[in-house]
Design an enzyme around this catalytic site. Sequence first.
Site, short mmCIF file in Angstrom:
data_model
loop_
_atom_site.label_atom_id
_atom_site.label_comp_id
_atom_site.label_asym_id
_atom_site.label_seq_id
_atom_site.Cartn_x
_atom_site.Cartn_y
_atom_site.Cartn_z
N GLY A 97 9.66 -0.60 4.84
CA GLY A 97 9.73 0.45 3.81
C GLY A 97 8.55 1.40 3.83
O GLY A 97 8.42 2.25 2.95
N ALA B 51 0.70 -6.99 4.94
CA ALA B 51 0.24 -7.69 3.74
C ALA B 51 0.40 -9.19 3.90
O ALA B 51 -0.51 -9.97 3.59
CB ALA B 51 1.02 -7.19 2.52
N ALA C 272 3.79 -1.40 4.29
CA ALA C 272 2.98 -2.39 5.02
C ALA C 272 3.18 -3.83 4.53
O ALA C 272 2.22 -4.60 4.45
CB ALA C 272 1.50 -2.00 5.00
N GLY C 273 4.41 -4.19 4.25
CA GLY C 273 4.68 -5.55 3.76
C GLY C 273 4.36 -6.62 4.79
O GLY C 273 3.79 -7.66 4.44
N GLY C 274 4.70 -6.37 6.05
CA GLY C 274 4.39 -7.36 7.09
C GLY C 274 2.88 -7.53 7.24
O GLY C 274 2.38 -8.65 7.37
N ASP D 132 -2.66 -2.01 10.04
CA ASP D 132 -2.78 -1.93 8.57
C ASP D 132 -3.27 -3.22 7.93
O ASP D 132 -3.41 -3.30 6.71
CB ASP D 132 -1.41 -1.60 7.96
CG ASP D 132 -1.00 -0.15 8.20
OD1 ASP D 132 -1.87 0.66 8.56
OD2 ASP D 132 0.19 0.16 8.01
N LYS E 147 0.84 -1.21 0.00
CA LYS E 147 0.00 0.00 0.00
C LYS E 147 0.86 1.24 0.00
O LYS E 147 2.03 1.24 0.40
CB LYS E 147 -0.95 0.03 1.20
CG LYS E 147 -0.30 0.09 2.60
CD LYS E 147 0.10 1.47 3.08
CE LYS E 147 0.82 1.41 4.42
NZ LYS E 147 1.60 2.56 4.78
P1 ATP Z 1 4.10 -0.16 7.97
O1 ATP Z 1 4.05 0.54 6.65
O2 ATP Z 1 2.90 -1.04 8.26
O3 ATP Z 1 4.45 0.72 9.12
P2 ATP Z 1 6.60 -1.21 7.06
O4 ATP Z 1 6.24 -1.48 5.64
O5 ATP Z 1 7.38 0.03 7.32
O6 ATP Z 1 5.29 -1.22 7.92
P3 ATP Z 1 7.25 -3.97 7.40
O7 ATP Z 1 7.94 -4.39 6.15
O8 ATP Z 1 5.84 -4.38 7.58
O9 ATP Z 1 7.39 -2.41 7.63
O10 ATP Z 1 8.14 -4.54 8.59
C1 ATP Z 1 8.37 -3.89 9.82
C2 ATP Z 1 9.08 -4.88 10.74
O11 ATP Z 1 8.18 -5.94 11.06
C3 ATP Z 1 10.28 -5.57 10.10
O12 ATP Z 1 11.47 -4.88 10.35
C4 ATP Z 1 10.29 -6.95 10.72
O13 ATP Z 1 11.13 -6.97 11.85
C5 ATP Z 1 8.87 -7.17 11.23
N1 ATP Z 1 8.11 -8.22 10.47
C6 ATP Z 1 7.36 -9.18 11.01
N2 ATP Z 1 6.78 -9.93 10.06
C7 ATP Z 1 7.16 -9.46 8.88
C8 ATP Z 1 6.88 -9.82 7.54
N3 ATP Z 1 6.10 -10.86 7.22
N4 ATP Z 1 7.43 -9.07 6.57
C9 ATP Z 1 8.21 -8.01 6.89
N5 ATP Z 1 8.53 -7.65 8.14
C10 ATP Z 1 8.00 -8.35 9.14
#
Ligand code: ATP
Length: 324
Positions: free
Chosen positions: A98, A105, A101-103, A137, A10
């Site tokens: 990044g 997702a 919201a990969g986690g 998210d 997203k």
């Molecule tokens: P958001 O946009 O929801 O704030 P983000 O995109 O900045 O999140 P994510 O990639 O979701 O960040 O990961 C944040 C932290 O969550 C990672 O550094 C990792 O330690 C932890 N994490 C737990 N499960 C996952 C997953 N399936 N994929 C990525 N990170 C994960």
Amino acid sequence: MSVTVRVPAKVNLHLGVGGTRPDGYHELVSVFQSVSLFDTVTATGAPELSVTVAGEDTAAVPADHRNLAARAAALLAERIGVEPGVHLHIDKRIPVAGGMAGGSADAAAAIVACAALWGLEPDHEALHEVAVQVGSDVAFALLGGTAIGTGRGENLTPLTHCGRFHWVFALAHEGLSTPRVFVECDRLRAEAGTPPPEGPALDPAADFEAALASGDPARLAALLRNDLQGAALTIRPELADTLGSGLAAGALGALVSGSGPTCAFLVRDEEAARTVAAALVASGHCRSVRTAHGPVDGPAARVTTATDTTGTDRSSLYISQGAA
Ligand code: ATP
């Protein structure tokens, strides 16, 4: 049996950040859009819950119970009263930490994949409730499309009239912790003597809805806003160069995606996307660049509600169009 579910990242077209609530979360108003950068999660029946992760940049992703996909599977199992006997394999393409919201997702994909694997009747409310338990998210990640999110971001109003928009994403060399960016946002506001808005509002929401429905990227670009951007730029000043490079190459709008550090560029069309992407690569300001379009459906949007499941393989209700 295995079920594979593809799930999009997203971008926040608007992220308004209010004060801290008694539960420690910030009051938010967000306009989310799902974009065509996908992770895939494959759930396979197994004696116990386990996770493997493949793809770029996975060193920072926990391959155990801390993984958000594993947490989601465990919570779904608890809710429906089954053993969480599943192996989850995550193929990551969404940048880690990044701001995309990969986690979340992956958690959403795990909910849909496990629901199919465990023969759960399609029940959007149950899926949504488990999603909200996992994280702010995750509810949007399930649904995808374009939506306004309030509260922690989990109270969603889908915006169904939406044109197709083209995006370029500049990925940074290193991720950024979401809590750290919120703390910095609060610190900057305290330093400036600017109190957070009581209840942040999408103002005026009608402009947003009209711009989205028009499909005119210039109109939407004028409305892009992220209250966390100042904080992300304070922690990573070099992101200002990335934003500037994309704008100089013809992007109509640029902003930090969520808590960053990924920078998002709204462009006129696919050709402009290629031009801006090439300029960003040449600038040397980012690790890599992706082009994408939005909105795209989340995995729950493809779940078919069964009226009569007699004799139906229920997994097909989840993955009929949702399989990667
Ligand atoms: P958001 O946009 O929801 O704030 P983000 O995109 O900045 O999140 P994510 O990639 O979701 O960040 O990961 C944040 C932290 O969550 C990672 O550094 C990792 O330690 C932890 N994490 C737990 N499960 C996952 C997953 N399936 N994929 C990525 N990170 C994960």
